[in-house]
Scaffold this active site. Structure first.
Site, mmCIF file in Angstrom:
data_model
loop_
_atom_site.group_PDB
_atom_site.id
_atom_site.type_symbol
_atom_site.label_atom_id
_atom_site.label_comp_id
_atom_site.label_asym_id
_atom_site.label_seq_id
_atom_site.Cartn_x
_atom_site.Cartn_y
_atom_site.Cartn_z
ATOM 1 N N HIS A 116 -0.717 -1.576 -1.301
ATOM 2 C CA HIS A 116 0.536 -1.437 -2.040
ATOM 3 C C HIS A 116 0.500 -2.142 -3.393
ATOM 4 O O HIS A 116 1.185 -1.729 -4.326
ATOM 5 C CB HIS A 116 1.699 -1.987 -1.216
ATOM 6 C CG HIS A 116 2.048 -1.157 -0.031
ATOM 7 N ND1 HIS A 116 1.164 -0.907 0.990
ATOM 8 C CD2 HIS A 116 3.197 -0.514 0.302
ATOM 9 C CE1 HIS A 116 1.748 -0.147 1.906
ATOM 10 N NE2 HIS A 116 2.987 0.108 1.510
ATOM 11 N N GLU B 251 1.087 12.640 -1.210
ATOM 12 C CA GLU B 251 0.916 12.428 -2.646
ATOM 13 C C GLU B 251 0.185 13.597 -3.303
ATOM 14 O O GLU B 251 0.455 13.937 -4.462
ATOM 15 C CB GLU B 251 0.161 11.123 -2.903
ATOM 16 C CG GLU B 251 0.993 9.868 -2.708
ATOM 17 C CD GLU B 251 1.220 9.534 -1.241
ATOM 18 O OE1 GLU B 251 0.478 10.054 -0.377
ATOM 19 O OE2 GLU B 251 2.139 8.739 -0.947
#
Length: 325
Positions: free
Chosen positions: A129, A60
């Site tokens: 998540h 990321e």
């Protein structure tokens, strides 16, 4: 006009902007040939090519850095963070670089970056998540946080975000992706950023909310209507910056308000909404400001989500309390 799910509306928006502007680039983990973990980018690489819709390594920080550099060179990157709980890996790029660059460079550079990411509970994902981290980004000046609650708004808000010259974090609640359909125009259109929507008009109590809690609030309002409690629902849509004018107009109309968010209560968007109401319209209130939010604990494992997440019943109970104060 076709009936579409939110995920289909998001795909439409991406396709529309890729077609309209050659500087729009879509990239992230598995967004290319696989079409993304939720298939939001399905078919886009085949249509627009690997140079404009492409996969990145599972990093990321690299995705954020790439987006930042591309924006400085005149592109309009639309990176995907596969789940928003992974944003911690790229926080420096988001809040220390993207959010500050216009100020740092005296307004001479633009950062037209739209970071898309799924988030939210109710779908039993693994740890990290589902986390609701919108308040974390909203606390950082210089970056918008946009959260649609329905397919029509999702397409229009995403197009508006991509066309904006400011960095945007565009959060898509996973539970809303395929849970219902509504009419979505085939052509391009924009839903204005920084402007709340009035989902339901009412005169007794205002509910101020966003994301998946809009759907829960609608369910609650339908039950409360049978008890002669007329609820108005304001969908924030953009949670940073807030549309203060629409919030205050609703509160001054009804005199009672319940602020609803899925995220933990402390330091969230709802806290800011409540503070703005108290500061600006406390003399218009006929009852305390009600709040519905998740407990101030770590987001639980999937098996415990049902007991932890706010729901329509929680909203009903709080609205009754405020209405009968």
């Amino acid at each position: 006009m076709a009936q579409k799910t939110m995920i289909q509306a998001i795909t439409d928006a991406l396709a529309s902007e890729l077609a309209a502007d050659e500087n729009v680039l879509v990239f992230g983990e598995d967004v290319g040939n696989n079409g993304g973990v939720f298939r939001a980018t399905e078919g886009l690489q085949e249509k627009f090519g690997e140079e404009r819709v492409f996969d990145t390594p599972l990093a990321e920080s690299g995705i954020g850095g790439l987006a930042f550099g591309l924006a400085l060179e005149g592109f309009r990157p639309v990176p995907e963070i596969q789940f928003f709980g992974f944003v911690f890996e790229t926080m420096d790029e988001v809040v220390a670089q993207m959010a500050r660059t216009r100020y740092r460079m005296g307004g001479t550079r633009q950062l037209p970056i739209t970071i898309r990411s799924p988030f939210g509970g109710g779908v039993h994902t693994p740890e990290l998540h589902s986390d609701n981290l919108e308040g974390l980004i909203a606390q950082s000046p210089g970056i918008r946080v946009v959260i649609p609650s329905n397919p029509y708004d999702a397409k229009g808000l995403l197009i508006a975000s991509i066309r904006s010259n400011d960095p945007v974090v565009f959060l898509e609640h996973m539970k809303l992706y395929r849970s219902f359909r509504e009419e979505v125009p085939e052509e391009s259109y924009v839903v204005p950023l920084d402007k709340a929507g009035i989902t339901r008009e009412g005169k007794d109590v205002s509910i101020i909310t966003y994301g998946a809690m809009v759907r829960e609030s609608i369910k609650a309002a339908e039950v409360l209507e049978k008890e002669n409690i007329d609820v108005e629902i304001i969908d924030l849509r953009t949670v940073a910056p807030l549309d203060i004018a629409t919030i205050i107009a609703s509160v001054e109309k009804t005199g009672r308000v319940v602020v609803v968010q899925e995220a933990q209560k402390q330091a969230g968007v709802g806290a800011q909404v409540a503070a703005e109401i108290a500061e600006r319209s406390i003399l218009s209130l006929e009852a305390p400001i009600g709040r519905v939010a998740a407990p101030d604990t770590v987001f639980p494992f999937g098996q415990a989500e049902g007991a932890w997440l706010p729901n329509a019943k929680d909203i009903e109970d709080k609205v009754r309390e405020i209405a009968n104060f």
